[in-house]
Design a protein around this motif. Structure first.
Motif, PDB file in Angstrom:
ATOM      1  N   GLU A 161       0.771  -1.201   0.093  1.00 17.61           N
ATOM      2  CA  GLU A 161      -0.003   0.004  -0.035  1.00 17.61           C
ATOM      3  C   GLU A 161       0.955   1.288   0.138  1.00 17.61           C
ATOM      4  OE1 GLU A 161      -3.744   1.947   2.533  1.00 17.61           O
ATOM      5  OE2 GLU A 161      -2.695   0.379   3.199  1.00 17.61           O
ATOM      6  N   THR A 162       0.540   2.446  -0.667  1.00 19.78           N
ATOM      7  CA  THR A 162       1.213   3.301  -0.745  1.00 19.78           C
ATOM      8  C   THR A 162       0.504   4.568   0.018  1.00 19.78           C
ATOM      9  OG1 THR A 162      -0.225   4.256  -2.608  1.00 19.78           O
ATOM     10  CG2 THR A 162       1.910   3.118  -3.266  1.00 19.78           C
ATOM     11  N   THR A 163       1.267   5.643   0.294  1.00 20.49           N
ATOM     12  CA  THR A 163       0.688   6.877   1.278  1.00 20.49           C
ATOM     13  C   THR A 163      -0.500   7.211   0.794  1.00 20.49           C
ATOM     14  OG1 THR A 163       2.023   8.356  -0.006  1.00 20.49           O
ATOM     15  CG2 THR A 163       3.197   7.251   2.125  1.00 20.49           C
TER      16      THR A 163
ATOM     17  N   GLN B 180      17.938  -1.668  -4.946  1.00 18.28           N
ATOM     18  CA  GLN B 180      16.953  -1.122  -6.027  1.00 18.28           C
ATOM     19  C   GLN B 180      15.704  -1.270  -5.755  1.00 18.28           C
ATOM     20  OE1 GLN B 180      18.008  -0.808  -9.837  1.00 18.28           O
ATOM     21  NE2 GLN B 180      16.278   0.252  -9.073  1.00 18.28           N
ATOM     22  N   THR B 181      15.134  -2.614  -4.985  1.00 15.31           N
ATOM     23  CA  THR B 181      13.706  -2.471  -4.486  1.00 15.31           C
ATOM     24  C   THR B 181      13.365  -1.299  -3.716  1.00 15.31           C
ATOM     25  OG1 THR B 181      13.929  -4.971  -4.675  1.00 15.31           O
ATOM     26  CG2 THR B 181      12.107  -4.032  -3.703  1.00 15.31           C
ATOM     27  N   ALA B 182      14.272  -1.074  -2.775  1.00 16.04           N
ATOM     28  CA  ALA B 182      13.881   0.224  -1.804  1.00 16.04           C
ATOM     29  C   ALA B 182      13.658   1.414  -2.677  1.00 16.04           C
ATOM     30  CB  ALA B 182      15.087   0.283  -0.750  1.00 16.04           C
ATOM     31  N   LEU B 183      14.353   1.745  -3.665  1.00 17.55           N
ATOM     32  CA  LEU B 183      14.260   3.136  -4.560  1.00 17.55           C
ATOM     33  C   LEU B 183      13.012   2.903  -5.154  1.00 17.55           C
ATOM     34  CD1 LEU B 183      17.863   3.297  -5.755  1.00 17.55           C
ATOM     35  CD2 LEU B 183      16.644   4.767  -4.158  1.00 17.55           C
ATOM     36  N   ILE B 184      12.684   1.701  -5.788  1.00 26.94           N
ATOM     37  CA  ILE B 184      11.438   1.624  -6.752  1.00 26.94           C
ATOM     38  C   ILE B 184      10.096   1.770  -5.676  1.00 26.94           C
ATOM     39  CG2 ILE B 184      10.023   0.026  -8.051  1.00 26.94           C
ATOM     40  CD1 ILE B 184      12.650  -1.116  -8.869  1.00 26.94           C
ATOM     41  N   LEU B 185       9.959   1.171  -4.641  1.00 30.75           N
ATOM     42  CA  LEU B 185       8.861   0.986  -3.787  1.00 30.75           C
ATOM     43  C   LEU B 185       8.810   2.804  -3.118  1.00 30.75           C
ATOM     44  CD1 LEU B 185       9.197  -2.308  -1.742  1.00 30.75           C
ATOM     45  CD2 LEU B 185       7.617  -1.572  -3.631  1.00 30.75           C
ATOM     46  N   SER B 186       9.994   3.282  -2.845  1.00 29.99           N
ATOM     47  CA  SER B 186       9.949   4.503  -2.309  1.00 29.99           C
ATOM     48  C   SER B 186       9.500   5.515  -3.500  1.00 29.99           C
ATOM     49  CB  SER B 186      11.148   4.929  -2.167  1.00 29.99           C
ATOM     50  OG  SER B 186      11.724   4.408  -0.742  1.00 29.99           O
ATOM     51  N   ALA B 187       9.674   5.214  -4.758  1.00 25.71           N
ATOM     52  CA  ALA B 187       9.261   6.173  -5.800  1.00 25.71           C
ATOM     53  C   ALA B 187       7.726   6.003  -6.016  1.00 25.71           C
ATOM     54  CB  ALA B 187      10.025   5.806  -7.130  1.00 25.71           C
ATOM     55  N   LEU B 188       7.180   4.769  -5.817  1.00 27.65           N
ATOM     56  CA  LEU B 188       5.887   4.372  -5.903  1.00 27.65           C
ATOM     57  C   LEU B 188       5.040   4.892  -4.682  1.00 27.65           C
ATOM     58  CD1 LEU B 188       6.080   0.825  -7.382  1.00 27.65           C
ATOM     59  CD2 LEU B 188       5.772   3.043  -8.569  1.00 27.65           C
TER      60      LEU B 188
ATOM     61  N   VAL C 268       5.430   4.067  -1.532  1.00 29.76           N
ATOM     62  CA  VAL C 268       5.308   3.205  -0.321  1.00 29.76           C
ATOM     63  C   VAL C 268       5.967   3.711   0.948  1.00 29.76           C
ATOM     64  CG1 VAL C 268       5.737   0.633   0.540  1.00 29.76           C
ATOM     65  CG2 VAL C 268       5.216   1.188  -1.751  1.00 29.76           C
ATOM     66  N   PRO C 269       5.313   3.739   2.035  1.00 34.37           N
ATOM     67  CA  PRO C 269       6.049   4.176   3.320  1.00 34.37           C
ATOM     68  C   PRO C 269       7.241   3.555   3.632  1.00 34.37           C
ATOM     69  CG  PRO C 269       3.674   3.679   3.710  1.00 34.37           C
ATOM     70  CD  PRO C 269       4.126   3.154   2.452  1.00 34.37           C
TER      71      PRO C 269
ATOM     72  N   ARG D 105       3.892   5.704 -11.088  1.00 28.98           N
ATOM     73  CA  ARG D 105       2.618   5.385 -10.084  1.00 28.98           C
ATOM     74  C   ARG D 105       1.413   5.151 -10.895  1.00 28.98           C
ATOM     75  NH1 ARG D 105       3.688   9.786  -5.205  1.00 28.98           N
ATOM     76  NH2 ARG D 105       5.617   9.017  -4.382  1.00 28.98           N
ATOM     77  N   ALA D 106       1.455   5.646 -12.173  1.00 31.08           N
ATOM     78  CA  ALA D 106       0.095   5.579 -13.130  1.00 31.08           C
ATOM     79  C   ALA D 106       0.338   3.891 -13.495  1.00 31.08           C
ATOM     80  CB  ALA D 106       0.148   6.401 -14.099  1.00 31.08           C
ATOM     81  N   LEU D 107       1.836   3.719 -14.011  1.00 32.41           N
ATOM     82  CA  LEU D 107       1.868   2.348 -14.460  1.00 32.41           C
ATOM     83  C   LEU D 107       1.830   1.170 -13.590  1.00 32.41           C
ATOM     84  CD1 LEU D 107       4.684   3.128 -16.701  1.00 32.41           C
ATOM     85  CD2 LEU D 107       2.354   2.521 -17.833  1.00 32.41           C
ATOM     86  N   TYR D 108       2.398   1.288 -12.181  1.00 24.59           N
ATOM     87  CA  TYR D 108       2.729   0.195 -11.440  1.00 24.59           C
ATOM     88  C   TYR D 108       1.817   0.442 -10.170  1.00 24.59           C
ATOM     89  CZ  TYR D 108       6.296  -0.419 -14.570  1.00 24.59           C
ATOM     90  OH  TYR D 108       6.988  -0.538 -15.982  1.00 24.59           O
ATOM     91  N   THR D 109       0.916   1.209  -9.907  1.00 27.43           N
ATOM     92  CA  THR D 109       0.098   1.223  -8.845  1.00 27.43           C
ATOM     93  C   THR D 109      -1.544   1.039  -9.195  1.00 27.43           C
ATOM     94  OG1 THR D 109      -0.227   3.530  -8.389  1.00 27.43           O
ATOM     95  CG2 THR D 109       1.623   2.477  -7.309  1.00 27.43           C
ATOM     96  N   GLU D 110      -2.326   0.760  -8.497  1.00 29.22           N
ATOM     97  CA  GLU D 110      -3.686   0.956  -8.951  1.00 29.22           C
ATOM     98  C   GLU D 110      -4.635   1.207  -7.648  1.00 29.22           C
ATOM     99  OE1 GLU D 110      -4.693  -3.233 -10.039  1.00 29.22           O
ATOM    100  OE2 GLU D 110      -4.042  -4.068  -8.105  1.00 29.22           O
TER     101      GLU D 110
END
Length: 348
Positions: free
Chosen positions: A123-125, A256-264, A266-267, A343-348
């Motif tokens: 889940e994202t913020t 790498q994962t931490a950067l991706i999730l942060s960009a999306l 994710v807290p 965020r448009a591509l990889y979150t819903e």
């Protein structure tokens, strides 16, 4: 908006929906793989109401294209036999009020590779969720079995980025099914001076831990080219999924994962919890090879990850760039518009 359920370590945070004065929630949703290969789902519906469970092999499939496998399930549990769970499955839990939650097993169990995980579900913020089946991470892929290759073929991975050095890639070449996926990497030599110093007068857990903690801030500079390439591919937004990996799938891959999730969006606490999952899915053997005869406490540190490692990485980019978004913009060529596209591509 379709909601997903994120597995965070062994626990799942509650996902709440308010409908008038009725509070509906599915909490503690988990997907566990048993030793015999069976897959067990569990959840709690806080109102005590029954839940419908739907299953399919497409991570983005709408409900009408999935199979109802348990109707009005009131005991909060559903199990799949090893045969049914052999292929990767995705689930929708539908509450009585029609609210839907996506759930999947985070680990992709393989015989010849460790720590192969789906990054989706978190889940994202802003209340969105990272899509399942779009971003994968893994350890080295040199030992994949024919059965593994067939399983990977079905994941529709179109791009594989190898974060390893030239020597690592040469000593353990990647095996991959003939899917037409792009295989990418950047040539570099790994600086292992800190680790050599840790072993100079005999290894100890404390010295190895210190070397690991110093390694993480260093990748801010040493691996920005690799990180940039993965983000560039993510921004292409083509059909299919992407995978990136290193040797253990926990340090460079973890950053790498931490950067991706942060960009999306994710807290950070969730990002750290995901990072720590490598302790469940990676193991290091001291029976043979360069680790033969290593003290168990040293192997434990080398084979795992610890919270201070990733915190040291974040502290470095917070100090130098004011946070992840500053680092993305300054070093990885990912600006505010790019973040919105991700965020448009990889979150819903």
């Amino acid at each position: 908006m379709m909601r997903s359920i994120a597995r965070r370590g062994a626990l799942i945070s509650a996902l709440w929906l308010f409908a008038g004065t009725t509070q509906a929630a599915i909490v503690n949703a988990q997907a566990h793989r048993a030793q015999d290969g069976a897959l067990a789902l569990s959840w709690t519906e806080t109102n005590g109401a029954a839940v419908d469970v739907f299953m399919g092999q497409d991570p983005q499939a709408p409900l009408d294209q999935m199979t109802l496998v348990s109707k009005a399930d009131a005991d909060g549990r559903h199990s799949l036999t090893p045969a049914s769970a052999a292929a990767r499955q995705y689930f929708i839990l539908q509450a009585a009020d029609g609210t839907r939650y996506r759930l999947a097993e985070r680990l992709v169990p393989l015989d010849g590779a460790m720590n192969f995980r789906d990054v989706g579900g978190y889940e994202t913020t802003d209340g969105r969720f990272v899509r399942w089946g779009k971003i994968y991470r893994s350890a080295a892929l040199s030992g994949l079995t024919p059965q593994d290759l067939e399983k990977i073929r079905k994941l529709d991975i179109r791009y594989v980025y190898d974060l390893r050095s030239v020597d690592e890639r040469r000593s353990e070449p990647t095996r991959w099914p003939d899917t037409g996926a792009t295989m990418a990497s950047l040539d570099y030599d790994m600086d292992i001076s800190a680790f050599m110093a840790a072993f100079a007068d005999g290894p100890s857990a404390e010295k190895v831990r210190a070397a690991m903690t110093s390694f993480y801030p260093a990748v801010v500079d040493s691996h920005k080219g690799q990180f940039r390439a993965v983000f560039a591919e993510l921004l292409e937004g083509d059909d299919g999924a992407i995978l990136y990996h290193c040797s253990a799938g926990k340090d460079r891959t973890g950053v790498q994962t931490a950067l991706i999730l942060s960009a999306l969006g994710v807290p950070r606490e969730t990002v750290i919890e995901d990072f720590l999952l490598s302790n469940q899915h990676h193991r290091m053997s001291g029976d043979s090879g360069p680790m033969a005869g290593m003290p168990p406490e040293v192997l434990e540190v080398l084979g795992g990850v610890e919270r201070p490692y990733l915190e040291a990485f974040f502290a470095e980019i917070d100090r130098r760039y004011g946070g992840v978004e500053g680092y993305l913009a300054a070093e990885l060529e990912v600006d505010a518009a790019d973040i919105q596209r991700l965020r448009a591509l990889y979150t819903e």
